[in-house]
Write an enzyme that holds these catalytic residues in place. Structure first.
Site, PDB file in Angstrom:
ATOM      1  N   ASP A 176      36.034  49.405  42.148  1.00 32.50           N
ATOM      2  CA  ASP A 176      36.863  48.201  42.136  1.00 32.50           C
ATOM      3  C   ASP A 176      38.097  48.592  42.941  1.00 32.50           C
ATOM      4  OD1 ASP A 176      38.827  46.266  41.646  1.00 32.50           O
ATOM      5  OD2 ASP A 176      37.863  45.701  39.766  1.00 32.50           O
ATOM      6  N   HIS A 177      38.206  48.064  44.160  1.00 29.49           N
ATOM      7  CA  HIS A 177      39.223  48.600  45.066  1.00 29.49           C
ATOM      8  C   HIS A 177      40.649  48.336  44.571  1.00 29.49           C
ATOM      9  CE1 HIS A 177      38.763  44.531  46.710  1.00 29.49           C
ATOM     10  NE2 HIS A 177      40.018  44.644  47.078  1.00 29.49           N
ATOM     11  N   HIS A 239      38.496  42.430  38.843  1.00 26.10           N
ATOM     12  CA  HIS A 239      39.824  42.856  39.298  1.00 26.10           C
ATOM     13  C   HIS A 239      40.934  42.562  38.267  1.00 26.10           C
ATOM     14  CE1 HIS A 239      37.832  43.508  43.005  1.00 26.10           C
ATOM     15  NE2 HIS A 239      37.802  42.256  43.393  1.00 26.10           N
TER      16      HIS A 239
END
Ligand code: NAP
Length: 483
Positions: A176-177, A239
């Site tokens: 999950d960037h 996110h």
């Protein structure tokens, strides 16, 4: 300042889907920036793998062009050539037999090897199976998988089970960037590296917390996928949930992968299902000049939300009674991601004539620029008595830290290097992902049961009016999108 980046050993990184959009836009330009930063050992190799018939030279040319378009750096030819020389390509079909024996022969088994699954999730099982059947992956190999990680609990469990047949959880890196962002990590440093914040980080002192992730873009070319997902699945389940966990979790006993992820998991498990009147769904309307969501998604009857705002609570001692407001949407007035921690009013003012409610606000900005600032109240300088003003205290400390404070390392490249180092702290564990779906599924099922229809909102605004009311009726207001 002396950089204390932990160096990485030589490695082989195979990017399945090495010709795809994500590889060309994010992964390969990111790796090139790491190369420029001196973090790519000379003996490291990046091996693109996909069905397209390319040789090493053809692949290097493709990557050269991708770096030119998406690299964001003005690179010297010599640097580019040196980086490209570390690239290889192999034609592989995830569903067939082509290329797998050749890939086996290419891999250096005495080094760290990692396999990035930058392909549709429907191919994960095929890749995992063949990596084992052809004895390419062993117990030390790492695999990297991308969102979407399932579309509900059942599909996420199925994906986890598929991967678990071939890989141990310690080998699986779910990206999950958002977790790779500098400021997200700084948030943990601020919370757990200072005495000043943690004693006040609870329902005695914090009024509420907001998380906003606002985009100006619409669904664009992703309409077919997005219409099956919506903002809840595409953004909140992953996110926003991850950000919420880092804000709300208890201090882990040590900063390591399982200790951090255990604490995050407890937050998700304590997250209450929001009441229906605490959820606002929206869909952007057509404007005079731009198509609306339904036209862009190619579904004139769509009830999928391109915007969601919700109020939820975490049922534990620390957070009982503190609302967490989450909001995300497309085609909004600004691109902005921010976590806002709003402290309670001071309660009593000793300064005559000072009518204003003073409260500290901690803003953690993730986009478009990263940064952290704390709103504090001070005396307005100058003569004429005690007038108070609220001013932001910059907590990124650019002056004190010098150029390192403006580390432009992209989240992707940071996370890929963590894979090579074998550090899972900033990656989601399987049980976390499942717990997040366990919270999300009943909410979505509730909409389907009730035939809920999203409210239309004008493009370039902050979303439906009802989302403003969600806070207004409780005497609060949204902070995240700059007016
Ligand atoms: P994409 O542009 O469609 O690329 C897919 C890649 O998979 C191509 O390189 C394709 O190359 C390869 N491929 C397809 N079938 C294959 C097969 N049978 N065997 C071997 N390779 C095969 O997709 P993407 O946008 O890069 O997305 C990749 C993954 O990342 C997806 O899971 C997506 O949801 C996720 N993701 C993407 C983004 C993004 O910004 N793009 C963001 C977040 C997550 P060939 O046709 O040459 O085989």
């Amino acid at each position: 300042m002396v950089s204390r980046v932990i160096p990485v050993e030589d490695f082989d990184l195979v990017i399945f889907g090495g010709t795809g959009d994500l590889a060309r836009r994010k992964i390969l330009p990111g790796l090139f920036r790491r190369f420029l930063a001196g973090q790519m050992p000379k003996g490291a190799r990046i091996i693109g793998a996909a069905r397209s018939e390319l040789d090493d030279a053809g692949y290097r040319k493709m990557v050269d062009e991708a770096i030119g378009e998406f690299g964001g750096v003005d690179a010297k030819r010599a640097d580019l050539d040196a980086f490209l020389a570390q690239l290889h390509y192999i034609t592989v079909d995830a569903r067939g037999t082509d290329g797998w024996s050749e890939l086996h022969d290419l891999i250096r088994f005495d080094l760290v090897n990692a396999f990035y699954f930058s392909v549709a999730p429907s191919l994960f099982g095929d890749l995992a199976e063949r990596l084992h059947d052809y004895k390419i992956a062993d117990d030390d190999s790492r695999i990297v998988v991308e969102k979407p990680f399932g579309r509900d609990l059942e599909t996420a469990q199925a994906l986890n089970n598929t991967l678990a047949q071939h890989f141990d959880e310690t080998q699986i890196y779910r990206i999950d960037h958002y977790l790779g962002k500098e400021t997200v990590q700084n948030l943990m440093a601020v919370r757990f590296g200072n005495l000043l914040f943690e004693p006040l980080w609870n329902n005695h002192y914090i009024d509420h917390i907001q998380i906003t992730v606002a985009e100006t873009v619409g669904v664009e070319g992703r309409g077919a996928y997005y219409d099956q997902a919506g903002a809840m699945r595409d953004m909140v389940q992953n996110h926003l949930m991850q950000l919420l966990c880092l804000i709300a979790m208890e201090a882990p006993s040590v900063f390591d992968a399982d200790a951090v992820r255990d604490e995050k998991l407890k937050v998700i498990r304590a997250l209450q299902e929001p009441a229906p009147h605490h959820i606002v769904r929206g869909q952007y309307d057509a404007s005079k000049t731009a198509p609306g969501y339904r036209e862009e998604a190619g579904n004139p009857q769509s009830h999928t939300e391109s915007f969601i705002a919700l109020r939820c609570e975490i049922a534990n001692w620390r957070w009982a009674g503190v609302p967490f407001y989450l909001r995300t949407g497309k085609k909004l007035k600004a691109r902005s991601s921010e976590i806002t921690v709003v402290y309670k009013d001071i309660g009593h003012s000793i300064f005559p004539g000072d009518e204003k409610r003073h409260r500290n606000i901690l803003r953690i900005q993730l986009q478009p620029n990263e940064g952290m600032e704390l709103q504090v109240t001070i005396k307005e300088p100058g003569p004429g008595g005690m007038r108070l003003i609220d001013v932001p205290l910059d907590m990124t400390f650019a002056e004190a830290l010098g150029p390192d404070a403006e580390d432009s390392t992209d989240a992707y490249e940071r996370l890929i290097m963590d894979v090579i180092r074998g550090n899972q702290t900033l990656f989601m564990r399987g049980d976390e992902v499942e717990a997040a779906w366990r919270w999300t599924d009943p909410i979505i099922e509730g909409w389907q049961r009730r035939g809920d229809v999203p409210k239309l909102y004008d493009q370039g605004t902050t979303g439906p009016e009802d989302a403003l009311m969600l806070l207004h009726r409780e005497g609060r207001r949204w902070q995240g999108i700059k007016e």
